[in-house]
Design a protein around this motif. Structure first.
Motif, mmCIF file in Angstrom:
data_model
loop_
_atom_site.group_PDB
_atom_site.id
_atom_site.type_symbol
_atom_site.label_atom_id
_atom_site.label_comp_id
_atom_site.label_asym_id
_atom_site.label_seq_id
_atom_site.Cartn_x
_atom_site.Cartn_y
_atom_site.Cartn_z
ATOM 1 N N LEU A 7 43.951 12.057 41.977
ATOM 2 C CA LEU A 7 42.593 12.311 42.453
ATOM 3 C C LEU A 7 42.395 13.797 42.761
ATOM 4 C CD1 LEU A 7 42.034 9.303 44.897
ATOM 5 C CD2 LEU A 7 41.089 9.608 42.593
ATOM 6 N N ILE A 8 43.340 14.374 43.505
ATOM 7 C CA ILE A 8 43.202 15.753 43.936
ATOM 8 C C ILE A 8 44.575 16.333 44.222
ATOM 9 C CG2 ILE A 8 42.876 15.146 46.369
ATOM 10 C CD1 ILE A 8 40.798 17.469 46.499
ATOM 11 N N GLN A 9 44.703 17.635 43.979
ATOM 12 C CA GLN A 9 45.947 18.356 44.207
ATOM 13 C C GLN A 9 45.639 19.619 45.008
ATOM 14 O OE1 GLN A 9 48.030 19.254 40.572
ATOM 15 N NE2 GLN A 9 49.286 20.852 41.507
ATOM 16 N N PHE A 10 46.412 19.819 46.075
ATOM 17 C CA PHE A 10 46.273 21.005 46.915
ATOM 18 C C PHE A 10 47.500 21.909 46.764
ATOM 19 C CE2 PHE A 10 42.672 19.957 49.608
ATOM 20 C CZ PHE A 10 42.640 18.565 49.629
ATOM 21 N N GLN A 11 47.271 23.195 46.810
ATOM 22 C CA GLN A 11 48.342 24.166 46.967
ATOM 23 C C GLN A 11 48.041 24.867 48.290
ATOM 24 O OE1 GLN A 11 51.081 24.627 45.520
ATOM 25 N NE2 GLN A 11 51.766 26.659 46.107
ATOM 26 N N THR A 25 52.684 21.937 48.019
ATOM 27 C CA THR A 25 51.765 21.211 47.134
ATOM 28 C C THR A 25 51.649 19.763 47.574
ATOM 29 O OG1 THR A 25 52.538 22.651 45.342
ATOM 30 C CG2 THR A 25 51.166 20.776 44.731
ATOM 31 N N LEU A 26 50.415 19.293 47.652
ATOM 32 C CA LEU A 26 50.149 17.919 48.090
ATOM 33 C C LEU A 26 49.206 17.255 47.106
ATOM 34 C CD1 LEU A 26 49.506 16.698 51.702
ATOM 35 C CD2 LEU A 26 47.931 16.022 49.869
ATOM 36 N N TYR A 27 49.478 16.001 46.809
ATOM 37 C CA TYR A 27 48.722 15.241 45.813
ATOM 38 C C TYR A 27 48.224 13.933 46.433
ATOM 39 C CZ TYR A 27 52.120 17.969 42.989
ATOM 40 O OH TYR A 27 52.923 18.936 42.455
ATOM 41 N N TRP A 28 47.027 13.525 46.031
ATOM 42 C CA TRP A 28 46.520 12.180 46.320
ATOM 43 C C TRP A 28 46.329 11.451 44.993
ATOM 44 C CZ3 TRP A 28 46.273 9.712 50.830
ATOM 45 C CH2 TRP A 28 46.197 10.441 52.025
ATOM 46 N N TYR A 38 46.472 3.900 47.740
ATOM 47 C CA TYR A 38 46.298 5.350 47.721
ATOM 48 C C TYR A 38 47.627 5.991 48.108
ATOM 49 C CZ TYR A 38 41.488 4.409 46.883
ATOM 50 O OH TYR A 38 40.323 3.976 46.281
ATOM 51 N N LEU A 39 48.162 6.734 47.156
ATOM 52 C CA LEU A 39 49.474 7.357 47.311
ATOM 53 C C LEU A 39 49.323 8.838 47.584
ATOM 54 C CD1 LEU A 39 51.256 5.746 44.226
ATOM 55 C CD2 LEU A 39 51.739 5.221 46.605
ATOM 56 N N CYS A 40 50.105 9.318 48.514
ATOM 57 C CA CYS A 40 50.208 10.749 48.760
ATOM 58 C C CYS A 40 51.585 11.200 48.286
ATOM 59 C CB CYS A 40 50.037 11.052 50.241
ATOM 60 S SG CYS A 40 50.131 12.806 50.663
ATOM 61 N N ALA A 41 51.661 12.362 47.704
ATOM 62 C CA ALA A 41 52.935 12.925 47.265
ATOM 63 C C ALA A 41 52.962 14.405 47.607
ATOM 64 C CB ALA A 41 53.143 12.724 45.767
ATOM 65 N N SER A 42 54.144 14.964 47.713
ATOM 66 C CA SER A 42 54.259 16.396 47.950
ATOM 67 C C SER A 42 55.402 16.972 47.144
ATOM 68 C CB SER A 42 54.444 16.696 49.444
ATOM 69 O OG SER A 42 55.720 16.289 49.907
ATOM 70 N N SER A 43 55.322 18.277 46.892
ATOM 71 C CA SER A 43 56.391 18.975 46.195
ATOM 72 C C SER A 43 56.491 20.389 46.755
ATOM 73 C CB SER A 43 56.153 19.011 44.682
ATOM 74 O OG SER A 43 55.003 19.761 44.366
ATOM 75 N N LEU A 44 57.623 21.039 46.476
ATOM 76 C CA LEU A 44 57.825 22.384 47.011
ATOM 77 C C LEU A 44 56.736 23.339 46.559
ATOM 78 C CD1 LEU A 44 61.696 22.878 46.726
ATOM 79 C CD2 LEU A 44 60.308 23.051 48.812
ATOM 80 N N GLY A 45 56.343 23.213 45.284
ATOM 81 C CA GLY A 45 55.329 24.108 44.750
ATOM 82 C C GLY A 45 54.822 23.598 43.430
#
Lengths: 115, 111
Positions: free
Chosen positions: A46-50, A31-34, A90-97
């Motif tokens: 702004l947006i979240q990807f799985q 999972t990735l977030y902006w 602009y921050l990017c973040a990630s998580s395992l899921g």
């Protein structure tokens, strides 16, 4: 382990120009977030990807902002054309899921100044 | 819509004094509440979450559903606690599951 990487760290552009930011999440994080953080405010998603799919882009100004994560790893966020009010970190973040217990890890951010 | 309010932008206390950073929220369902911290020149990081009911670096926070608050407390502040603190909420379904942050409180612990 290496943390979330972002580049560039700083960017100055004039209004109506285009800009792109890059993010490399922690290895194995699906999972990735902006986020956009305007001065004096907290981060706003702004947006979240799985993997390579969009989970939530309800707050992304789609007339000028776009993001992709084609191979489910790195991601780019683009602004075209930029406005003065896009000046922010602009921050990017990630998580395992997606599970609630999965902690989000943040990158150092890209500071954008639009003149 | 969910909302997080941190009424104090700036808070200064002396070393050894108690500190309380206030956080109030608005959400109709059962929220998850978090405190994030950003030390000078460092990344935003999770400090604690209410479901863990743990003390991190001497900080605790109790979710008060009646008062819709999640205040962060520490009995004896240290200079290294100086940082920006953000309260955040995650809702229970749909787009509410995104993290919503407050505007933050800058804590300064004076020697």
């Amino acid at each position: 382990e290496a943390g979330v990487a972002q580049s560039p760290r700083y960017k100055i552009i004039e209004k109506r120009q285009s800009v792109a930011f890059w993010c490399n999440p922690i290895s194995g994080h699906a999972t990735l977030y902006w986020y956009q953080q305007i001065l004096g405010q907290g981060p706003k998603l702004l947006i979240q990807f799985q993997n390579n799919g969009v989970v939530d882009d309800s707050q992304l100004p789609k007339d000028r902002f776009s993001a992709e994560r084609l191979k489910g790893v790195d991601s780019t966020l683009k602004i075209q054309p930029a406005k003065l009010e896009d000046s922010a970190v602009y921050l990017c973040a990630s998580s395992l899921g997606l599970l609630a217990r999965n902690e989000q890890f943040f990158g150092p951010g890209t500071r954008l100044t639009v003149l | 819509a969910q909302r997080v309010t941190q009424p104090e932008k700036l808070l200064s206390v002396f070393k050894g004094a108690p500190v309380e950073l206030k956080c109030n929220y608005s959400y109709s369902g059962s929220p998850e509440l978090f405190w994030y911290v950003q030390y000078s020149r460092q990344r935003l990081q999770l400090l604690l979450r209410h479901i863990s009911r743990e003390s991190i670096k001497g900080f605790t926070a109790d979710l008060n559903k009646g008062e819709t608050s999640f205040h962060l407390k520490k009995p004896f502040a240290q200079e290294e606690d100086s940082a920006m603190y953000y309260c955040a909420l995650r809702g229970s379904s749909g787009s509410a599951r995104q993290l919503t942050f407050g505007s933050g409180t800058q804590l300064t612990v004076l020697p």
